[in-house]
Enzyme design. Sequence first.
Site, PDB file in Angstrom:
ATOM      1  N   PHE A 147       1.084  -1.102   0.011  1.00  0.00           N
ATOM      2  CA  PHE A 147       0.764   0.183   0.254  1.00  0.00           C
ATOM      3  C   PHE A 147       0.935   1.150  -0.111  1.00  0.00           C
ATOM      4  CE2 PHE A 147       0.767  -0.556   4.114  1.00  0.00           C
ATOM      5  CZ  PHE A 147       0.779   1.297   4.735  1.00  0.00           C
ATOM      6  N   LYS A 171      -1.718  -7.127  -9.489  1.00  0.00           N
ATOM      7  CA  LYS A 171      -2.780  -6.852  -8.711  1.00  0.00           C
ATOM      8  C   LYS A 171      -1.709  -5.720  -7.411  1.00  0.00           C
ATOM      9  CE  LYS A 171      -2.653  -7.651  -4.683  1.00  0.00           C
ATOM     10  NZ  LYS A 171      -3.623  -7.410  -3.998  1.00  0.00           N
ATOM     11  N   GLU A 174      -5.030  -3.839  -2.416  1.00  0.00           N
ATOM     12  CA  GLU A 174      -6.635  -3.584  -2.413  1.00  0.00           C
ATOM     13  C   GLU A 174      -6.712  -2.016  -1.734  1.00  0.00           C
ATOM     14  OE1 GLU A 174      -4.787  -5.760  -0.929  1.00  0.00           O
ATOM     15  OE2 GLU A 174      -5.955  -6.309   0.799  1.00  0.00           O
ATOM     16  N   ARG A 175      -6.003  -1.319  -0.939  1.00  0.00           N
ATOM     17  CA  ARG A 175      -6.089   0.044   0.477  1.00  0.00           C
ATOM     18  C   ARG A 175      -5.814   0.795  -0.959  1.00  0.00           C
ATOM     19  NH1 ARG A 175      -5.947  -0.933   5.357  1.00  0.00           N
ATOM     20  NH2 ARG A 175      -5.234  -3.262   5.996  1.00  0.00           N
ATOM     21  N   SER A 224       5.173  -6.683   3.633  1.00  0.00           N
ATOM     22  CA  SER A 224       5.243  -7.478   4.611  1.00  0.00           C
ATOM     23  C   SER A 224       6.551  -9.072   4.493  1.00  0.00           C
ATOM     24  CB  SER A 224       3.918  -7.695   5.593  1.00  0.00           C
ATOM     25  OG  SER A 224       3.464  -8.555   5.012  1.00  0.00           O
ATOM     26  N   CYS A 279       9.818   1.794   3.263  1.00  0.00           N
ATOM     27  CA  CYS A 279      10.434  -0.106   3.382  1.00  0.00           C
ATOM     28  C   CYS A 279      11.676   0.602   3.616  1.00  0.00           C
ATOM     29  CB  CYS A 279      10.890  -0.674   2.928  1.00  0.00           C
ATOM     30  SG  CYS A 279      11.522  -0.321   1.608  1.00  0.00           S
ATOM     31  N   GLU A 379       9.270  -3.891  12.961  1.00  0.00           N
ATOM     32  CA  GLU A 379       9.048  -2.725  11.637  1.00  0.00           C
ATOM     33  C   GLU A 379       8.003  -2.338  12.028  1.00  0.00           C
ATOM     34  OE1 GLU A 379       7.485  -4.052   7.774  1.00  0.00           O
ATOM     35  OE2 GLU A 379       8.468  -2.164   7.269  1.00  0.00           O
TER      36      GLU A 379
END
Length: 485
Positions: A147, A171, A174-175, A224, A279, A379
Site C-alpha cells: 500500500f 495486482k 486493495e487499499r 510485509s 521500507c 518494523e
Amino acid sequence: MIRDYVDGQWVSSYGKTSFSIVNPATGKEINQCPMGTSEDVARAVAAAQKAFYDWRQVPVIDRVQYLFKLKTLMDAKVDEMAKCVVQEHGKTFAEARASVRRGIQMVETATGMTTFQQGEHLEDIARGVDCTTLKKPLGVFAGIAPFNFPAMVPFWFWPFAIASGNTFILKPSERVPLTQQIIFDLIEKTGLPKGVMNLVHGGKEVVTALCTHPDVKGISFVGSTPVAKYVYDTGNTHKKRVQALGGAKNFMVVLPDAVMDKSVSTALESIIGCAGERCMAGSVIICVGDETYKTVQERMVKAASDISIGDGMDPNVTMGPVISQQAKDRIKDLIASAEKDGCKILLDGRKDVDHMPGFFLKPTVIAGATEKMRISKEETFGPVVILAQAKSFDEAIAWINRNEFGNTATLFTSSGAAARKFMNEMEPAMAGINIGVPAPMSFFSFGGSKDSFYGDIKAHGPGAVDFFTDKKTITSRWMSDSTVW
Ligand code: NAD
C-alpha cells in the site's frame, strides 16, 4: 467500484465482495475495490498467455517504443497521479510527486532493454564450433504490490518484464488501487497490444491464484515479511521464479564526528517521511558515545516538534496520516510497549491528534531503547524515532547484524575509514553514508537481505533482465565438404 483491465479492456471483477478505499486524511470512503477471485486470475492469465506468443516476436526496439510513449504521457499527468496518491495513501503532495517521478525513471531505464537483453557469443570454442547464449522471455509474470507506494512500486518490475518480451499481470494493494487506474488508462493510450499488460484487483485469493497458476512463470512481490515468505514458498512450490521484498528495521548509526545538525535533520526526514511508511525509513538511531547521544536527543526533539501534520494537499504540511486506524493503533501499541520496557518518551506523538479526522499521529521520540526490546526489533512503519546508545562503533555494527531484517543501514560520519568499515561489515544489502533514505535509483538494483528479501535476483537495474529471461545456450557447427575437424 473500480474495474480490472484484461486483454485490452476494462472489465468487472467476478468478485462478489469489495474493500472500502478510505482517504486516510479524512477517514472517509472514496471508492471501493473489488476483491477478485481465482476466476479473475484465470481470465487474465489466459489473455496474457495468448498475447505472449506474438509479443515475444516483436523486436525489442519496437517493444520499448511503447515505454517511450508512456513516459511522455506520464510526464504530462504527474500532478494528477500525485494528487491521487495523496488521496488514497496520505503522503504529502511533494512526496507523492517524487514517487511518481521515480516510477517514470523505471520506464526510462527499461527502454535500455536493447542493451540489457544482449546475449553472449564466442566463436571457435572448438574448431569450427561457435557458442551463443540468448536471453529469452519466459511468458506471463505477475506483480503484487504493497500500500505504501501506490504509483511507484509496480514500476520496479513490469517495464523490465514487458520490454524483455514477457506479458504481465499487476495486482495492486486493495487499499490503494486508484492511481493504477490512471496509469492503466495511459498504458492503453500507448497502443500496447492487448493482453500484454493486465490489472486484477483483490487480496489473498488473487495472490494465491497467481502463485499457483501453472502458466504464471514468475512473481515479483513487495509487502510485509510474513506475506513475502508465503508468496516465496507458494510460488517456489509451484515451480515459479519469485523475488519477494519484505519488511524492514533500518538502523542509523551516528558517530561522534558526524556533522550533527545535518545528520539529525536527515535522519528525522528518513524516519517521518511518508509518515514512516517506507521500507527504507530509518528507525533505530544508535549513537556512539555519551556526548553523541546527548546531542542527538536534544536536537531530535527540537526538530521533531517542528513537524506539522495534516492533509497532504496542504503545502504547509510536512507529514500526512498513517494508512488506517488499525495502523495507528498498532503504532500506538508499539510505543506503549517501549514505555513498559523502560524507555523514556521524549516527545509523545499520540497526544493531541484524536480530535483530527483520519488517522494522524505526530512524530514520537523515544530514548533508552536496548537491543532485545520489541520496539528495537519489530518494523514500526510509523513516525517514531527510536534513540539508543552504543559504547563503540563495533558494538553498533554487531547490533545491526544480529537483527533479522537486512534492508538498509545508514552511517553518519565525517570519516572515510569509518564509512568503508561500515560498508564492508554491516549485513543489510542497501547502505547509506550520510544519506537518510539510501534508495537505489532505477539504474541500480534494489532489495535487502535476510528477512527483508527472499530470492536471488533483486528489483530493477540492468540485472532485472535476468529475472525476466532464461538463458538459452546454442552450440553450433556448420558443415561442408571442406570442413576440417
Ligand atoms: P502486506 O504484506 O499486507 O500486503 C502486500 C500485498 O500482499 C498486498 O497486495 C496484499 O493484498 C497482499 N496480501 C496481504 N495479506 C496477504 C495474505 N495473507 N496472503 C496473500 N496476500 C496477502 O503489506 P502492506 O501492508 O501493503 O505493505 C507494507 C509492508 O511492505 C511493510 O512491511 C514494508 O516494509 C513492506 N515494503 C517493503 C518494500 C521493500 O522494498 N522491501 C517496499 C515497500 C514496502
